[in-house]
Write a protein that holds these residues in place. Structure first.
Motif, PDB file in Angstrom:
ATOM      1  N   GLU A 121       1.230  -5.639   7.280  1.00 22.33           N
ATOM      2  CA  GLU A 121       0.915  -5.849   5.868  1.00 22.33           C
ATOM      3  C   GLU A 121       2.045  -6.539   5.108  1.00 22.33           C
ATOM      4  O   GLU A 121       2.263  -6.293   3.913  1.00 22.33           O
ATOM      5  CB  GLU A 121       0.533  -4.542   5.180  1.00 22.33           C
ATOM      6  N   ALA A 122       2.758  -7.447   5.768  1.00 22.59           N
ATOM      7  CA  ALA A 122       3.837  -8.190   5.108  1.00 22.59           C
ATOM      8  C   ALA A 122       3.270  -9.021   3.961  1.00 22.59           C
ATOM      9  O   ALA A 122       2.171  -9.577   4.058  1.00 22.59           O
ATOM     10  CB  ALA A 122       4.540  -9.094   6.105  1.00 22.59           C
ATOM     11  N   LEU A 123       4.019  -9.100   2.876  1.00 25.26           N
ATOM     12  CA  LEU A 123       3.677  -9.971   1.770  1.00 25.26           C
ATOM     13  C   LEU A 123       4.341 -11.317   2.025  1.00 25.26           C
ATOM     14  O   LEU A 123       5.563 -11.385   2.207  1.00 25.26           O
ATOM     15  CB  LEU A 123       4.160  -9.389   0.439  1.00 25.26           C
ATOM     16  N   PHE A 161       0.364 -16.163  -2.725  1.00 20.88           N
ATOM     17  CA  PHE A 161       0.765 -14.830  -2.286  1.00 20.88           C
ATOM     18  C   PHE A 161      -0.302 -14.372  -1.287  1.00 20.88           C
ATOM     19  O   PHE A 161      -1.475 -14.311  -1.627  1.00 20.88           O
ATOM     20  CB  PHE A 161       0.828 -13.870  -3.469  1.00 20.88           C
ATOM     21  N   LEU A 162       0.136 -14.034  -0.074  1.00 17.77           N
ATOM     22  CA  LEU A 162      -0.798 -13.611   0.968  1.00 17.77           C
ATOM     23  C   LEU A 162      -0.288 -12.333   1.603  1.00 17.77           C
ATOM     24  O   LEU A 162       0.907 -12.065   1.621  1.00 17.77           O
ATOM     25  CB  LEU A 162      -0.906 -14.695   2.057  1.00 17.77           C
ATOM     26  N   ARG A 163      -1.225 -11.558   2.166  1.00 17.56           N
ATOM     27  CA  ARG A 163      -0.858 -10.358   2.914  1.00 17.56           C
ATOM     28  C   ARG A 163      -1.321 -10.540   4.339  1.00 17.56           C
ATOM     29  O   ARG A 163      -2.441 -10.968   4.599  1.00 17.56           O
ATOM     30  CB  ARG A 163      -1.510  -9.126   2.310  1.00 17.56           C
ATOM     31  N   THR A 203       0.820  -1.215   0.000  1.00 11.40           N
ATOM     32  CA  THR A 203       0.000   0.000   0.000  1.00 11.40           C
ATOM     33  C   THR A 203       0.854   1.266   0.000  1.00 11.40           C
ATOM     34  O   THR A 203       0.347   2.332  -0.327  1.00 11.40           O
ATOM     35  CB  THR A 203      -0.951   0.015   1.215  1.00 11.40           C
ATOM     36  N   ASP A 204       2.147   1.160   0.348  1.00 14.34           N
ATOM     37  CA  ASP A 204       3.005   2.347   0.326  1.00 14.34           C
ATOM     38  C   ASP A 204       3.452   2.703  -1.093  1.00 14.34           C
ATOM     39  O   ASP A 204       4.130   3.709  -1.300  1.00 14.34           O
ATOM     40  CB  ASP A 204       4.212   2.170   1.248  1.00 14.34           C
ATOM     41  N   GLY A 205       3.088   1.865  -2.076  1.00 13.72           N
ATOM     42  CA  GLY A 205       3.420   2.147  -3.469  1.00 13.72           C
ATOM     43  C   GLY A 205       4.858   1.853  -3.837  1.00 13.72           C
ATOM     44  O   GLY A 205       5.252   2.035  -4.980  1.00 13.72           O
ATOM     45  N   GLY A 206       5.662   1.392  -2.874  1.00 15.55           N
ATOM     46  CA  GLY A 206       7.064   1.104  -3.140  1.00 15.55           C
ATOM     47  C   GLY A 206       7.258  -0.227  -3.840  1.00 15.55           C
ATOM     48  O   GLY A 206       6.318  -1.017  -3.988  1.00 15.55           O
ATOM     49  N   PRO A 207       8.496  -0.480  -4.286  1.00 16.01           N
ATOM     50  CA  PRO A 207       8.782  -1.748  -4.950  1.00 16.01           C
ATOM     51  C   PRO A 207       8.599  -2.926  -3.985  1.00 16.01           C
ATOM     52  O   PRO A 207       8.719  -2.778  -2.768  1.00 16.01           O
ATOM     53  CB  PRO A 207      10.233  -1.605  -5.401  1.00 16.01           C
ATOM     54  N   THR A 208       8.333  -4.077  -4.539  1.00 18.83           N
ATOM     55  CA  THR A 208       8.062  -5.262  -3.727  1.00 18.83           C
ATOM     56  C   THR A 208       9.322  -5.836  -3.107  1.00 18.83           C
ATOM     57  O   THR A 208       9.279  -6.342  -1.984  1.00 18.83           O
ATOM     58  CB  THR A 208       7.352  -6.333  -4.584  1.00 18.83           C
ATOM     59  N   VAL A 209      10.443  -5.792  -3.796  1.00 20.15           N
ATOM     60  CA  VAL A 209      11.676  -6.407  -3.302  1.00 20.15           C
ATOM     61  C   VAL A 209      12.688  -5.350  -2.859  1.00 20.15           C
ATOM     62  O   VAL A 209      13.206  -5.399  -1.748  1.00 20.15           O
ATOM     63  CB  VAL A 209      12.305  -7.334  -4.371  1.00 20.15           C
TER      64      VAL A 209
END
Length: 190
Positions: A152-154, A186-188, A43-49
């Motif tokens: 909100e960890a992926l 994939f879960l949050r 949700t912060d819009g940042g990259p996933t990795v």
């Protein structure tokens, strides 16, 4: 087995002999990281990795956490009940000259102790438990309760293609993919 992307692309990783550890195949790892790098999971819009703290639970060779470091993750925590697996992950990190950004913890991901004081909670979590034992839901609950997961960890969970899976309370399933006899969820976390 090799790193498939990022600054360490093409570098070989040591794999164990025998069948006790089942590393994620290069092809599945490539598909997984393509999804992560092109998805909008936070949700912060940042990259996933890139810039994230990563937890590689049931780490085995450490390939998932090391792949994330190769692709710009800030740090990686490696958790496994097996001392031999942790030593293999540590050796692979040393080969890549990444030990400075790694922590290695021997413990049971399904019943973990709280992380050390200097360990950051992970925003990106890889779980690759032994197939057919129903460990993934228990590990998700245990890691969450013990404080290993950031809000909100992926969580990326690899299970056998025929293994049943029900997301535990507090986790939202975002995607479910199949690669041969492997299923990747994939879960949050809430």
């Amino acid at each position: 087995m090799r790193i498939v992307g990022g600054r360490h692309r093409g570098r070989a990783l040591a794999a164990p002999s025998g069948r006790d550890v089942r590393p994620t195949s290069d092809r599945t790892r490539q598909a997984l990281f393509n999804i992560l790098e092109h998805g909008d999971f936070f949700t912060d819009g940042g990259p996933t990795v890139e810039g994230r703290v990563v937890l590689d639970a049931f780490c085995g060779t450490g390939a998932l956490g090391l792949e994330a470091l190769s692709r710009g993750a800030e740090a990686a925590l490696f958790l496994d009940v097996s001392r031999a697996s942790l030593e293999l992950a540590r050796a692979n990190a040393a080969t890549l000259k990444e030990t400075g950004r790694c922590q290695f913890v021997q413990g049971d991901a399904a019943k973990p102790k709280p992380p050390s004081v200097n360990a950051q909670a992970a925003a990106l979590v890889f779980l690759d438990p032994p197939y057919g034992q129903g460990l993934a839901p228990r590990a998700l609950e245990g890691l969450s309760a013990a404080g290993w997961l950031a809000p909100e960890a992926l969580c990326v969970v690899e299970i056998g293609g025929d293994d049943p899976f029900e997301a535990p309370p507090g986790f939202e399933e975002l995607d479910d993919r199949r690669y041969g006899d492997t299923r990747v969820l994939f879960l949050r976390s809430a």
